[in-house]
Motif scaffolding. Structure first.
Motif, short mmCIF file in Angstrom:
data_model
loop_
_atom_site.label_atom_id
_atom_site.label_comp_id
_atom_site.label_asym_id
_atom_site.label_seq_id
_atom_site.Cartn_x
_atom_site.Cartn_y
_atom_site.Cartn_z
N UNK A 64 -29.34 -20.92 9.92
CA UNK A 64 -30.76 -20.58 10.00
C UNK A 64 -31.06 -19.72 11.21
N UNK A 65 -30.45 -20.05 12.34
CA UNK A 65 -30.70 -19.31 13.57
C UNK A 65 -30.22 -17.86 13.42
N UNK A 66 -29.02 -17.67 12.88
CA UNK A 66 -28.50 -16.31 12.68
C UNK A 66 -29.38 -15.53 11.72
N UNK A 67 -29.84 -16.17 10.65
CA UNK A 67 -30.69 -15.51 9.67
C UNK A 67 -32.02 -15.09 10.28
N UNK A 68 -32.60 -15.97 11.11
CA UNK A 68 -33.88 -15.64 11.75
C UNK A 68 -33.73 -14.50 12.74
N UNK B 235 -30.71 -6.96 22.93
CA UNK B 235 -29.90 -7.79 23.83
C UNK B 235 -29.82 -9.22 23.30
N UNK B 236 -30.97 -9.77 22.89
CA UNK B 236 -31.00 -11.14 22.38
C UNK B 236 -30.16 -11.28 21.12
N UNK B 237 -30.29 -10.34 20.20
CA UNK B 237 -29.56 -10.42 18.94
C UNK B 237 -28.07 -10.22 19.15
N UNK B 238 -27.70 -9.29 20.02
CA UNK B 238 -26.29 -9.08 20.31
C UNK B 238 -25.63 -10.31 20.89
N UNK B 239 -26.36 -11.01 21.77
CA UNK B 239 -25.82 -12.24 22.36
C UNK B 239 -25.70 -13.34 21.32
N UNK B 240 -26.65 -13.39 20.39
CA UNK B 240 -26.67 -14.47 19.41
C UNK B 240 -25.67 -14.30 18.28
N UNK B 241 -25.43 -13.07 17.86
CA UNK B 241 -24.64 -12.84 16.65
C UNK B 241 -23.21 -13.37 16.77
N UNK C 64 -22.01 -15.56 18.98
CA UNK C 64 -21.98 -17.01 19.24
C UNK C 64 -22.34 -17.80 17.98
N UNK C 65 -23.41 -17.41 17.29
CA UNK C 65 -23.80 -18.13 16.07
C UNK C 65 -22.75 -17.97 14.98
N UNK C 66 -22.19 -16.76 14.86
CA UNK C 66 -21.16 -16.53 13.85
C UNK C 66 -19.93 -17.37 14.10
N UNK C 67 -19.52 -17.46 15.36
CA UNK C 67 -18.35 -18.29 15.70
C UNK C 67 -18.64 -19.77 15.45
N UNK C 68 -19.86 -20.21 15.72
CA UNK C 68 -20.22 -21.61 15.47
C UNK C 68 -20.15 -21.91 13.97
N UNK C 69 -20.54 -20.96 13.13
CA UNK C 69 -20.44 -21.17 11.69
C UNK C 69 -18.99 -21.37 11.25
N UNK C 70 -18.09 -20.61 11.83
CA UNK C 70 -16.67 -20.77 11.51
C UNK C 70 -16.15 -22.11 12.02
N UNK C 71 -16.62 -22.52 13.19
CA UNK C 71 -16.15 -23.78 13.78
C UNK C 71 -16.67 -25.01 13.02
N UNK C 72 -17.90 -24.92 12.50
CA UNK C 72 -18.52 -26.07 11.86
C UNK C 72 -18.44 -26.04 10.33
N UNK C 73 -17.69 -25.11 9.74
CA UNK C 73 -17.66 -25.00 8.29
C UNK C 73 -17.00 -26.20 7.62
N UNK C 74 -16.14 -26.92 8.33
CA UNK C 74 -15.49 -28.10 7.77
C UNK C 74 -14.14 -27.78 7.17
N UNK C 75 -13.20 -28.67 7.36
CA UNK C 75 -11.83 -28.42 6.91
C UNK C 75 -11.75 -28.26 5.40
N UNK C 76 -12.60 -28.97 4.67
CA UNK C 76 -12.57 -28.88 3.22
C UNK C 76 -13.40 -27.77 2.64
#
Length: 404
Positions: A13-17, A106-112, A114-126
Motif C-alpha cells: 500500500x505504501x509503495x502504491x501510494x 527525493x521522498x519517492x526515490x528513498x521509498x521505492x 526500501x519498500x520494494x525490498x521489504x516486499x521481497x523480504x515479506x513475501x513468504x517462503x510459500x
C-alpha cells in the motif's frame, strides 16, 4: 517473523501510494499552465524535476536500508512526502511547484528501493514471486488511481489544487504510523555513511538478463513519461473537451490495462510475457500515433489501452526475470539499479518531447516520439521471438513458477 503478511500488504500500500502521488499533479498541469502562463516545455521541466530527483536519490540512498533497515528510511520518506504535499497545496507560483516536485522525487526515490525490498523480504517462503508481482503492479495501479483520483477530486470538490494533496498527506500519515508497529526488513550493518557514495549495484549473475530486459522496461517508462507530462493536453486536443476528467481518463486508459495485464500474464512463461509486452507496446503506440494524425478520439483511447497492456506485461516481464537473480543482501541495490534505468527512460525522452512541441506541434511530436519508441522496441521483439521456452537464453533461472 510475526505479522509478515500484514507487513507485506502495508508496504504494498505504501509503495502504491507513493507512486500514485507522483501522478496526482498530472491532471493539474494545464491548470498550473493557465494560472502561471507555463508553456509545454515548462510543464515537462516541472515533470522532469521529479524524475531527476528520484534518480539522484536512488543513486545516493538506494542502499541505505541495507545498513539501517527499511523502517527508518521509509519513515523519513513519508515525512518528506507529506512536506511535498503541503508545498504543492500552498505553492504560490512555478518556483514552489518545482520545489515540491523535487522534494517529492527525493521522498519517492528513498521509498521505492526500501519498500520494494521489504516486499521481497515479506513475501513468504510459500509465495515466491509475490514480491516481484506487487513491485511491478504497484506502478500501473498507483499511477492510474493517482491520476483519475486526482482528476475526480479536482472536478467535484472545492479547492482543486489543495484537496488532493491534503488527502494524500493524511493517507501517508496513517500508513507511516502503522510502520511503527510492524517489523522492519533489511539487515543492520555498518558502513551506512559509505553507502551514500553514488553507486549502481548489479550482481554479476543478473547482468546478462538485465542487458536483454531493461531496454523493454525503459521503453515502457518512456511511454509513461510522455503520457504523464503531455497526455492530458493531448487528450483534450483530440476530444475537444477541456474537462480535467478527460485528462485523467487518458492516464487511466493507459495504466489500468497495464495492471490487469500483470494479473493475466503472471503465470505465463517469461518468454510469452515479454513477447506480449513488446508486441502490445508496438501495436498500441502505432494505433495511438495513427489516431492523433486522424484526430480520432475512439482510436486514441483504444491505442492507449493496447499500449497499456504492453506497459504492464513488458515491465512485469523484465522485473520478474531480473529480481530472482539477486541475493537477499543485493535486493535494494538491484531494485535501485532497475528504477534508475526506468526513470532515465521516464524523464529524458519526456523533456525532449516537451521541447519538441514548440517546433513540431503536438501532432508532429507524437509521431516522432511514437516512431522512436517503436524503433527502440524492435530489437527486443527480435530477441524475445528467438528465445525458446525450453532453453531460454534471456533468463535461464526464472520461469513460469517465479510468479505463482
Amino acid at each position: 517473523m510475526k505479522n509478515t503478511g500484514t507487513a507485506f500488504w502495508l508496504h504494498a500500500a505504501l509503495l502504491t501510494v507513493f507512486i500514485g502521488a507522483s501522478s496526482a499533479p498530472s491532471p493539474l498541469y494545464e491548470f498550473y499552465a493557465r494560472e502561471w502562463g507555463l508553456g509545454s516545455a515548462a510543464v515537462t521541466v516541472v515533470f522532469a524535476v521529479y524524475a531527476v530527483a528520484v534518480l539522484l536519490t536512488l543513486l545516493v540512498v538506494g542502499s541505505l536500508a541495507d545498513h539501517l533497515g527499511t523502517r527508518p528510511v521509509l519513515l523519513g520518506a513519508v515525512a518528506l512526502q507529506i512536506g511535498a504535499m503541503m508545498t504543492f497545496a500552498f505553492a504560490p507560483g512555478p518556483e514552489m511547484l518545482l520545489a515540491a516536485r523535487a522534494l517529492q522525487g527525493v521522498a519517492t526515490g528513498a521509498a521505492m528501493g526500501a519498500a520494494g525490498a521489504a516486499l521481497l523480504a515479506f513475501e513468504g517462503a510459500g509465495r515466491r514471486g509475490r514480491g516481484s508481482l506487487v513491485n511491478s503492479a504497484a506502478s500501473p495501479v498507483g499511477l492510474s488511481i493517482g491520476a483519475l483520483g486526482s482528476a475526480s477530486l479536482v472536478r467535484f470538490l472545492p479547492e482543486p489544487t489543495k484537496t488532493v494533496y491534503f488527502f494524500l498527506a493524511a493517507l501517508l500519515l496513517v500508513l507511516g504510523t502503522a510502520l511503527l508497529w510492524l517489523p522492519s526488513a533489511g539487515r543492520k550493518a555498518p558502513g551506512w555513511l559509505r553507502s551514500l557514495v553514488p553507486e549502481a549495484k548489479v550482481p554479476s549473475s543478473a547482468r546478462k538478463t538485465m542487458a536483454a530486459t531493461m531496454p523493454v522496461a525503459a521503453a515502457t517508462w518512456a511511454l509513461a513519461g510522455f503520457y504523464l507530462s503531455l497526455g492530458p493536453a493531448l487528450a483534450h486536443s483530440i476530444t475537444k473537451d477541456s474537462s480535467v476528467l478527460v485528462g485523467g481518463l487518458a492516464l487511466f486508459a493507459l495504466f489500468v490495462p497495464g495492471a490487469l495485464a500483470i494479473l493475466v500474464v503472471r503465470r505465463w512463461s517469461d518468454r510469452n510475457t515479454l513477447l506480449t509486452g513488446v508486441v502490445s507496446l508496438i501495436a498500441g503506440i502505432s494505433l495511438t500515433v495513427l489516431a492523433v494524425q486522424l484526430g480520432s478520439a475512439p482510436l486514441y483511447f483504444t491505442g492507449t489501452m493496447v499500449a497499456g497492456v504492453g506497459f504492464g506485461s513488458g515491465y512485469f516481464g523484465a522485473m520478474r526475470m531480473t529480481l530472482p537473480l539477486c541475493g537477499p543482501h543485493e535486493r535494494i541495490g538491484m531494485l535501485s539499479s532497475i528504477y534508475l534505468i526506468c526513470y532515465l527512460g521516464f524523464s529524458v525522452p519526456a523533456v525532449a518531447a516537451g521541447l519538441l512541441v514548440a517546433v513540431a506541434g503536438m501532432k508532429g511530436t507524437t509521431l516522432i516520439y511514437g516512431a522512436a519508441l517503436v524503433l527502440a522496441a524492435v530489437p527486443a521483439l527480435v530477441l524475445t521471438a528467438k528465445a525458446t521456452t525450453r532453453n531460454n537464453p534471456i533468463n535461464p533461472v526464472a520461469g513460469p513458477s517465479a510468479a505463482s
